[in-house]
Scaffold this motif. Sequence first.
Motif, PDB file in Angstrom:
ATOM      1  N   GLU A  43      40.033  35.488  23.546  1.00  0.00           N
ATOM      2  CA  GLU A  43      40.356  34.157  23.031  1.00  0.00           C
ATOM      3  C   GLU A  43      40.154  33.057  24.075  1.00  0.00           C
ATOM      4  O   GLU A  43      40.643  31.946  23.925  1.00  0.00           O
ATOM      5  CB  GLU A  43      41.797  34.138  22.504  1.00  0.00           C
ATOM      6  N   MET A  44      39.466  33.399  25.143  1.00  0.00           N
ATOM      7  CA  MET A  44      39.184  32.459  26.238  1.00  0.00           C
ATOM      8  C   MET A  44      40.452  31.802  26.777  1.00  0.00           C
ATOM      9  O   MET A  44      40.539  30.593  26.947  1.00  0.00           O
ATOM     10  CB  MET A  44      38.177  31.405  25.792  1.00  0.00           C
ATOM     11  N   SER A  45      41.451  32.637  27.004  1.00  0.00           N
ATOM     12  CA  SER A  45      42.709  32.121  27.531  1.00  0.00           C
ATOM     13  C   SER A  45      43.047  32.685  28.904  1.00  0.00           C
ATOM     14  O   SER A  45      44.052  32.302  29.478  1.00  0.00           O
ATOM     15  CB  SER A  45      43.862  32.452  26.579  1.00  0.00           C
ATOM     16  N   CYS A  46      42.240  33.625  29.415  1.00  0.00           N
ATOM     17  CA  CYS A  46      42.737  34.311  30.609  1.00  0.00           C
ATOM     18  C   CYS A  46      41.731  34.432  31.753  1.00  0.00           C
ATOM     19  O   CYS A  46      42.143  34.575  32.888  1.00  0.00           O
ATOM     20  CB  CYS A  46      43.266  35.693  30.241  1.00  0.00           C
ATOM     21  N   THR A  48      40.009  36.927  32.641  1.00  0.00           N
ATOM     22  CA  THR A  48      40.101  38.230  33.313  1.00  0.00           C
ATOM     23  C   THR A  48      38.994  39.177  32.853  1.00  0.00           C
ATOM     24  O   THR A  48      39.112  40.384  32.976  1.00  0.00           O
ATOM     25  CB  THR A  48      41.478  38.901  33.091  1.00  0.00           C
ATOM     26  N   GLY A  70      35.135  25.723  31.590  1.00  0.00           N
ATOM     27  CA  GLY A  70      36.460  25.412  32.145  1.00  0.00           C
ATOM     28  C   GLY A  70      37.119  26.645  32.725  1.00  0.00           C
ATOM     29  O   GLY A  70      37.667  26.618  33.831  1.00  0.00           O
ATOM     30  N   MET A  71      37.040  27.749  31.995  1.00  0.00           N
ATOM     31  CA  MET A  71      37.690  28.974  32.476  1.00  0.00           C
ATOM     32  C   MET A  71      36.952  29.558  33.677  1.00  0.00           C
ATOM     33  O   MET A  71      37.559  30.199  34.534  1.00  0.00           O
ATOM     34  CB  MET A  71      37.763  30.018  31.350  1.00  0.00           C
ATOM     35  N   GLU A  73      35.832  28.021  36.092  1.00  0.00           N
ATOM     36  CA  GLU A  73      36.243  27.343  37.328  1.00  0.00           C
ATOM     37  C   GLU A  73      37.418  28.037  37.995  1.00  0.00           C
ATOM     38  O   GLU A  73      37.755  27.757  39.128  1.00  0.00           O
ATOM     39  CB  GLU A  73      36.678  25.896  37.018  1.00  0.00           C
ATOM     40  N   VAL A  74      38.089  28.877  37.244  1.00  0.00           N
ATOM     41  CA  VAL A  74      39.389  29.352  37.702  1.00  0.00           C
ATOM     42  C   VAL A  74      39.502  30.872  37.715  1.00  0.00           C
ATOM     43  O   VAL A  74      40.580  31.428  37.602  1.00  0.00           O
ATOM     44  CB  VAL A  74      40.498  28.743  36.816  1.00  0.00           C
ATOM     45  N   THR A  75      38.382  31.539  37.863  1.00  0.00           N
ATOM     46  CA  THR A  75      38.413  32.996  37.946  1.00  0.00           C
ATOM     47  C   THR A  75      39.042  33.419  39.267  1.00  0.00           C
ATOM     48  O   THR A  75      39.020  32.666  40.246  1.00  0.00           O
ATOM     49  CB  THR A  75      36.981  33.547  37.851  1.00  0.00           C
ATOM     50  N   ALA A  76      39.584  34.632  39.292  1.00  0.00           N
ATOM     51  CA  ALA A  76      40.251  35.114  40.510  1.00  0.00           C
ATOM     52  C   ALA A  76      39.238  35.322  41.630  1.00  0.00           C
ATOM     53  O   ALA A  76      39.464  34.924  42.776  1.00  0.00           O
ATOM     54  CB  ALA A  76      41.000  36.408  40.219  1.00  0.00           C
TER      55      ALA A  76
ATOM     56  N   TRP B 327      52.683  35.658  31.232  1.00  0.00           N
ATOM     57  CA  TRP B 327      52.078  34.470  30.632  1.00  0.00           C
ATOM     58  C   TRP B 327      51.863  34.667  29.142  1.00  0.00           C
ATOM     59  O   TRP B 327      51.883  35.780  28.629  1.00  0.00           O
ATOM     60  CB  TRP B 327      50.816  34.058  31.371  1.00  0.00           C
ATOM     61  N   LYS B 336      45.067  24.509  22.804  1.00  0.00           N
ATOM     62  CA  LYS B 336      45.306  25.817  23.372  1.00  0.00           C
ATOM     63  C   LYS B 336      46.416  25.679  24.403  1.00  0.00           C
ATOM     64  O   LYS B 336      46.217  25.110  25.466  1.00  0.00           O
ATOM     65  CB  LYS B 336      44.024  26.349  24.024  1.00  0.00           C
ATOM     66  N   GLN B 338      48.797  27.292  27.076  1.00  0.00           N
ATOM     67  CA  GLN B 338      48.902  28.453  27.948  1.00  0.00           C
ATOM     68  C   GLN B 338      50.133  28.249  28.814  1.00  0.00           C
ATOM     69  O   GLN B 338      50.292  27.193  29.427  1.00  0.00           O
ATOM     70  CB  GLN B 338      47.654  28.583  28.822  1.00  0.00           C
ATOM     71  N   PRO B 380      42.384  24.314  31.005  1.00  0.00           N
ATOM     72  CA  PRO B 380      42.343  25.687  31.531  1.00  0.00           C
ATOM     73  C   PRO B 380      42.344  25.750  33.054  1.00  0.00           C
ATOM     74  O   PRO B 380      42.936  26.660  33.626  1.00  0.00           O
ATOM     75  CB  PRO B 380      41.047  26.263  30.942  1.00  0.00           C
ATOM     76  N   ALA B 381      41.730  24.763  33.694  1.00  0.00           N
ATOM     77  CA  ALA B 381      41.688  24.798  35.159  1.00  0.00           C
ATOM     78  C   ALA B 381      43.099  24.657  35.730  1.00  0.00           C
ATOM     79  O   ALA B 381      43.475  25.343  36.679  1.00  0.00           O
ATOM     80  CB  ALA B 381      40.783  23.704  35.692  1.00  0.00           C
ATOM     81  N   PHE B 383      45.794  25.541  34.212  1.00  0.00           N
ATOM     82  CA  PHE B 383      46.535  26.769  33.910  1.00  0.00           C
ATOM     83  C   PHE B 383      46.268  27.848  34.951  1.00  0.00           C
ATOM     84  O   PHE B 383      47.189  28.444  35.501  1.00  0.00           O
ATOM     85  CB  PHE B 383      46.182  27.290  32.518  1.00  0.00           C
ATOM     86  N   ALA B 384      45.010  28.095  35.210  1.00  0.00           N
ATOM     87  CA  ALA B 384      44.681  29.175  36.148  1.00  0.00           C
ATOM     88  C   ALA B 384      45.214  28.866  37.537  1.00  0.00           C
ATOM     89  O   ALA B 384      45.711  29.747  38.236  1.00  0.00           O
ATOM     90  CB  ALA B 384      43.188  29.400  36.175  1.00  0.00           C
ATOM     91  N   LYS B 387      48.977  29.401  37.500  1.00  0.00           N
ATOM     92  CA  LYS B 387      49.302  30.826  37.504  1.00  0.00           C
ATOM     93  C   LYS B 387      49.267  31.382  38.922  1.00  0.00           C
ATOM     94  O   LYS B 387      50.117  32.172  39.330  1.00  0.00           O
ATOM     95  CB  LYS B 387      48.266  31.532  36.620  1.00  0.00           C
ATOM     96  N   ARG B 388      48.270  30.922  39.677  1.00  0.00           N
ATOM     97  CA  ARG B 388      48.159  31.414  41.054  1.00  0.00           C
ATOM     98  C   ARG B 388      49.259  30.829  41.935  1.00  0.00           C
ATOM     99  O   ARG B 388      49.797  31.518  42.803  1.00  0.00           O
ATOM    100  CB  ARG B 388      46.765  31.122  41.606  1.00  0.00           C
ATOM    101  N   LYS B 409      44.174  23.042  41.743  1.00  0.00           N
ATOM    102  CA  LYS B 409      43.527  24.038  42.582  1.00  0.00           C
ATOM    103  C   LYS B 409      43.662  23.701  44.069  1.00  0.00           C
ATOM    104  O   LYS B 409      43.767  24.583  44.912  1.00  0.00           O
ATOM    105  CB  LYS B 409      42.045  24.072  42.188  1.00  0.00           C
TER     106      LYS B 409
END
Lengths: 106, 420
Positions: A43-46, A48, A70-71, A73-76, B327, B336, B338, B380-381, B383-384, B387-388, B409
Amino acid sequence: MPELVYVSPSGERRSVQAEPGSSVMQTAIDNLVPGIVGECGGEMSCATCHVYVAEEWFDRLPPISADEEGMLEVTAAEPSKFSRLSCQLRCVQETDGLVVHIPEEQ
Amino acid sequence: MVGMPETIVIVGTGQAGVDTAAALRLAGHRGNIVMIGEEAAPPYSRPPLTKAYLKGEANAADLLLRSEEFYPREKIDLRTGVTAVAIDPSTHEVLLSDGERLRYDRLVLATGGRARRLDRPELAHARNVHTLRNLEDASALRARLVPGARAVILGGGYVGLEIAAVARQAAVEVTVLEAAPRVLARVTSPTVSEFFQRIHGEEGVRIVTNARVDAFVTDASGDVAAVRPAGVAPLIEADFLLVGIGITPRVELAEAAGLHVDDGIVVDELMRTSADDIFAVGDVARHPDPRHGGLRRLESVPSASAQARCVAAALTGGPRVPDAPPWFWSDQYDLKLQAAGLAVGHDRVISRGDPRVGRQLTVLYLRGDVVVAADVVNRPADFAAAKRLIAAGHAVDSRRLADPDVPLKSFIASRVATTA
């Protein structure tokens, strides 16, 4: 059935036959490929299910949506210009032989 | 027992149960795995039931947690349409509804929860009162979503509001009755509640807070025809009623077997119950909260998955799974939401941007200068990054947090710089 190759961070290659129409994320989940988590189920929320698509395949895949961008940009793990969310990639005839690299962390 | 093939029985085939089976195989368990699921359908994902499935954008096949080939390939003995009726911890047996006595070496309870219902005698024969927990519920509700239908939704939590959004998009007239002074009161701050109330209002949902129902008016067939709120408010006519007032953990099996039960099956940090060789995971498990202390039950897919990995590690002698903040997510209209961490025990709330306008929002919850939780809508940016920050648990320069032009970030990066 389209073939799909997952390359682990240590370079190990694992080839699986994907269910046509299934995502690269779901195919990993269904085949217990470690390193692709897919917590939100696509669902493009994580973010991961991040993968690095093999360079020669990157331009042959559907474009990246604004949400996916957007997602990414924020990968681990640090994203690269070949980063995609594998839940957004469908396994179809055109992707037969697709190679994706799994990052060190999700 | 570690290293010896043994039989692990999992009761429950939701996210926690299926992820436990998968995590066991990934962790190298070679013994038998038997899964017991009371629903006839192969294991499926529940979050889309109030989203894509309810909208008609996904069908039952799209919801499968794993392909049907997964189970035989991984030698997981999946039994659907059968119920576990009793556990005998002294003989290590589970009694099934088909009469079989199944022996286990280890047992994992992933029995989840059931939708809480209204205990009102006047509703005893009503066929148009819905709850939403499983695929059957969602299919029944989906059939009600026709243009012009009038829906009354009891409960303004995630489930009630997600259904309200889908119903509005199907041109259903929607009234949400919430007993608390604001929606989402159990899970978030007044700022976020206000944001969602505004959006739902703009979308044409009528939200009544502090609502009390005096009576449900039924027609000759016994179906609900209207809801009579307390006080002087007029009758609210309804073609159907959706009750979204939370779930009750399904502890009956565990309780009857003499396990320690208290709003859930009580487990330790390795998800072990009070009985030898019995574990519990998912919505039903009440476990120690490493961040806030005490015991907590989390109703969250990522937590269910994390607990599944935790129990698999415990059962196979693998390394402990590192703790990560829980989460959650919720989709409503184009929003959305989160949420990371739990908005409890904080002493400050910081909003990035104005919750009274627009369709984006970031709200951070701090204890001192440490971010402990975040609610993020359509960013989303943020949120991630949040989370960190929550996982790291270190202090940040909180004066700059409120400025939406400073990327969240950068607060992670600045930490790296100071420690380098």
